[in-house]
Design a protein around this motif. Structure first.
Motif, PDB file in Angstrom:
ATOM      1  N   ASP A 180      33.360  27.545  45.421  1.00 47.86           N
ATOM      2  CA  ASP A 180      32.412  27.469  44.305  1.00 47.86           C
ATOM      3  C   ASP A 180      32.177  28.850  43.708  1.00 47.86           C
ATOM      4  N   GLY A 181      32.103  29.859  44.567  1.00 54.61           N
ATOM      5  CA  GLY A 181      31.871  31.223  44.104  1.00 54.61           C
ATOM      6  C   GLY A 181      33.032  31.737  43.269  1.00 54.61           C
ATOM      7  N   LEU A 182      34.258  31.459  43.702  1.00 50.18           N
ATOM      8  CA  LEU A 182      35.433  31.920  42.959  1.00 50.18           C
ATOM      9  C   LEU A 182      35.479  31.289  41.564  1.00 50.18           C
ATOM     10  N   LEU A 183      35.222  29.991  41.496  1.00 50.24           N
ATOM     11  CA  LEU A 183      35.224  29.309  40.207  1.00 50.24           C
ATOM     12  C   LEU A 183      34.151  29.886  39.294  1.00 50.24           C
ATOM     13  N   LYS A 184      32.979  30.132  39.837  1.00 52.56           N
ATOM     14  CA  LYS A 184      31.874  30.705  39.061  1.00 52.56           C
ATOM     15  C   LYS A 184      32.232  32.101  38.552  1.00 52.56           C
ATOM     16  N   LEU A 185      32.819  32.918  39.410  1.00 54.43           N
ATOM     17  CA  LEU A 185      33.166  34.280  39.019  1.00 54.43           C
ATOM     18  C   LEU A 185      34.216  34.295  37.914  1.00 54.43           C
ATOM     19  N   VAL A 186      35.218  33.428  38.027  1.00 51.38           N
ATOM     20  CA  VAL A 186      36.267  33.392  37.003  1.00 51.38           C
ATOM     21  C   VAL A 186      35.696  32.909  35.673  1.00 51.38           C
ATOM     22  N   LEU A 187      34.789  31.961  35.721  1.00 52.17           N
ATOM     23  CA  LEU A 187      34.132  31.491  34.500  1.00 52.17           C
ATOM     24  C   LEU A 187      33.355  32.621  33.817  1.00 52.17           C
ATOM     25  N   GLU A 188      32.815  33.537  34.622  1.00 57.09           N
ATOM     26  CA  GLU A 188      32.001  34.644  34.094  1.00 57.09           C
ATOM     27  C   GLU A 188      32.833  35.864  33.715  1.00 57.09           C
ATOM     28  N   MET A 189      34.099  35.890  34.078  1.00 60.23           N
ATOM     29  CA  MET A 189      34.924  37.089  33.884  1.00 60.23           C
ATOM     30  C   MET A 189      35.154  37.421  32.417  1.00 60.23           C
ATOM     31  N   GLY A 190      35.220  38.728  32.140  1.00 60.32           N
ATOM     32  CA  GLY A 190      35.661  39.205  30.839  1.00 60.32           C
ATOM     33  C   GLY A 190      37.177  39.215  30.775  1.00 60.32           C
ATOM     34  N   GLY A 191      37.719  39.537  29.601  1.00 60.54           N
ATOM     35  CA  GLY A 191      39.165  39.513  29.400  1.00 60.54           C
ATOM     36  C   GLY A 191      39.923  40.451  30.324  1.00 60.54           C
ATOM     37  N   SER A 192      39.399  41.647  30.564  1.00 61.71           N
ATOM     38  CA  SER A 192      40.096  42.607  31.429  1.00 61.71           C
ATOM     39  C   SER A 192      40.203  42.099  32.855  1.00 61.71           C
ATOM     40  N   ALA A 193      39.146  41.472  33.346  1.00 61.50           N
ATOM     41  CA  ALA A 193      39.163  40.925  34.703  1.00 61.50           C
ATOM     42  C   ALA A 193      40.163  39.780  34.806  1.00 61.50           C
ATOM     43  N   LYS A 194      40.194  38.920  33.796  1.00 62.47           N
ATOM     44  CA  LYS A 194      41.150  37.809  33.810  1.00 62.47           C
ATOM     45  C   LYS A 194      42.579  38.333  33.777  1.00 62.47           C
ATOM     46  N   ASN A 195      42.829  39.362  32.976  1.00 62.33           N
ATOM     47  CA  ASN A 195      44.162  39.980  32.955  1.00 62.33           C
ATOM     48  C   ASN A 195      44.570  40.461  34.340  1.00 62.33           C
ATOM     49  N   SER A 196      43.612  41.015  35.077  1.00 60.51           N
ATOM     50  CA  SER A 196      43.913  41.656  36.355  1.00 60.51           C
ATOM     51  C   SER A 196      44.322  40.672  37.444  1.00 60.51           C
ATOM     52  N   ILE A 197      43.934  39.400  37.305  1.00 56.71           N
ATOM     53  CA  ILE A 197      44.305  38.420  38.333  1.00 56.71           C
ATOM     54  C   ILE A 197      45.350  37.426  37.846  1.00 56.71           C
ATOM     55  N   ASP A 198      45.765  37.533  36.603  1.00 61.40           N
ATOM     56  CA  ASP A 198      46.759  36.615  36.045  1.00 61.40           C
ATOM     57  C   ASP A 198      48.155  37.054  36.478  1.00 61.40           C
ATOM     58  N   LYS A 199      48.462  36.769  37.747  1.00 60.86           N
ATOM     59  CA  LYS A 199      49.732  37.209  38.312  1.00 60.86           C
ATOM     60  C   LYS A 199      50.166  36.241  39.409  1.00 60.86           C
ATOM     61  N   ASP A 200      51.461  36.237  39.676  1.00 57.47           N
ATOM     62  CA  ASP A 200      52.031  35.244  40.582  1.00 57.47           C
ATOM     63  C   ASP A 200      51.437  35.308  41.975  1.00 57.47           C
ATOM     64  N   ASN A 201      51.216  36.546  42.488  1.00 58.03           N
ATOM     65  CA  ASN A 201      50.733  36.621  43.869  1.00 58.03           C
ATOM     66  C   ASN A 201      49.304  36.097  44.005  1.00 58.03           C
ATOM     67  N   PHE A 202      48.495  36.169  42.928  1.00 59.56           N
ATOM     68  CA  PHE A 202      47.149  35.610  42.989  1.00 59.56           C
ATOM     69  C   PHE A 202      47.222  34.083  43.068  1.00 59.56           C
ATOM     70  N   TYR A 203      48.101  33.488  42.273  1.00 64.85           N
ATOM     71  CA  TYR A 203      48.230  32.026  42.301  1.00 64.85           C
ATOM     72  C   TYR A 203      48.840  31.558  43.621  1.00 64.85           C
ATOM     73  N   LYS A 204      49.741  32.371  44.200  1.00 66.39           N
ATOM     74  CA  LYS A 204      50.279  32.048  45.521  1.00 66.39           C
ATOM     75  C   LYS A 204      49.175  32.088  46.566  1.00 66.39           C
ATOM     76  N   TYR A 205      48.285  33.054  46.436  1.00 68.05           N
ATOM     77  CA  TYR A 205      47.137  33.140  47.337  1.00 68.05           C
ATOM     78  C   TYR A 205      46.278  31.887  47.252  1.00 68.05           C
ATOM     79  N   LEU A 206      46.068  31.373  46.042  1.00 62.54           N
ATOM     80  CA  LEU A 206      45.256  30.167  45.878  1.00 62.54           C
ATOM     81  C   LEU A 206      45.906  28.983  46.591  1.00 62.54           C
TER      82      LEU A 206
END
Length: 224
Positions: A180-206
């Motif tokens: 729940d916390g991760l979903l909330k944080l991503v919803l609140e993220m600015g563009g720079s933060a979203k850019n920083s996690i938009d990568k294959d290894n982050f999605y593999k982690y999920l």
């Protein structure tokens, strides 16, 4: 409020005190504080680290070549979160195996509506708010500055630095570790933060984490 010993360099700064001595003294005090919170402190390469079977949180303290005695001693606070499980299978980057976040990730939020006439708003560690004019930046966001001048640091400023680390980094990552916390944080993220996690290894982690709303999270991240 932090109260240093009378012989502490932080109580006895002069215009001749070398910036590196002030910087090291502050790092040591931060390290002492967070060692009571189960962090490990490295003095030689100033950083505090919290590690368990799932994650490693590393918070590093850097300074600046622009420091000068009697006026400016920079402290820059940078953090990264690593997944221990991801590191075991991550073959894409031998230096940063398991890396999940960049230093900007917890420092960028979407811009509140009350700042409609700004392109970016920056909040400093000591609480100052700086608004940048509309259309100056690509992403409209609210960011937290990671730098502060340590020259003539006061106990009040030290407390603000510690609070910044606790709230903006440690608490943020504790929330990140829950679904729940991760979903909330991503919803609140600015563009720079979203850019920083938009990568294959982050999605593999999920996937490894068995997060059940990956598609929803991807859609939120891409919508920036």
């Amino acid at each position: 409020m932090k109260d240093w010993k009378n012989n502490s360099i932080l109580k006895n700064q002069t215009e001749e005190t070398p910036p590196k001595e002030i910087f090291q003294a502050v790092c040591d005090e931060i390290g002492n504080y967070f060692e009571t919170k189960n962090f490990k402190y490295s003095k030689s390469t100033p950083k505090i680290t919290l590690k368990n079977k799932a994650y490693k949180l590393e918070i590093r303290f850097n300074s600046s070549a622009s420091n000068y005695a009697g006026g400016y001693v920079n402290l820059e606070i940078n953090s990264n979160l690593y997944s221990i499980k991801l590191a075991k299978i991550d073959k894409t980057n031998s230096k940063f195996k398991g890396l999940l976040t960049e230093v900007i990730t917890p420092m960028s939020k979407s811009l509140p509506s009350k700042f409609d006439n700004a392109s970016k708003v920056v909040e400093t560690i000591d609480g100052k708010i700086i608004e940048h004019p509309i259309d100056k930046f690509k992403h409209k966001e609210y960011t937290f500055n990671r730098n502060i001048n340590l020259y003539q640091i006061s106990p009040t400023l030290f407390d603000q630095i510690v609070k910044f680390i606790e709230i903006r980094i440690v608490n943020w990552y504790n929330e990140f570790k829950t679904d729940d916390g991760l979903l909330k944080l991503v919803l609140e993220m600015g563009g720079s933060a979203k850019n920083s996690i938009d990568k294959d290894n982050f999605y593999k982690y999920l996937e490894i984490r068995k997060f059940d709303k990956i598609d929803q999270l991807k859609e939120i991240i891409k919508n920036r």
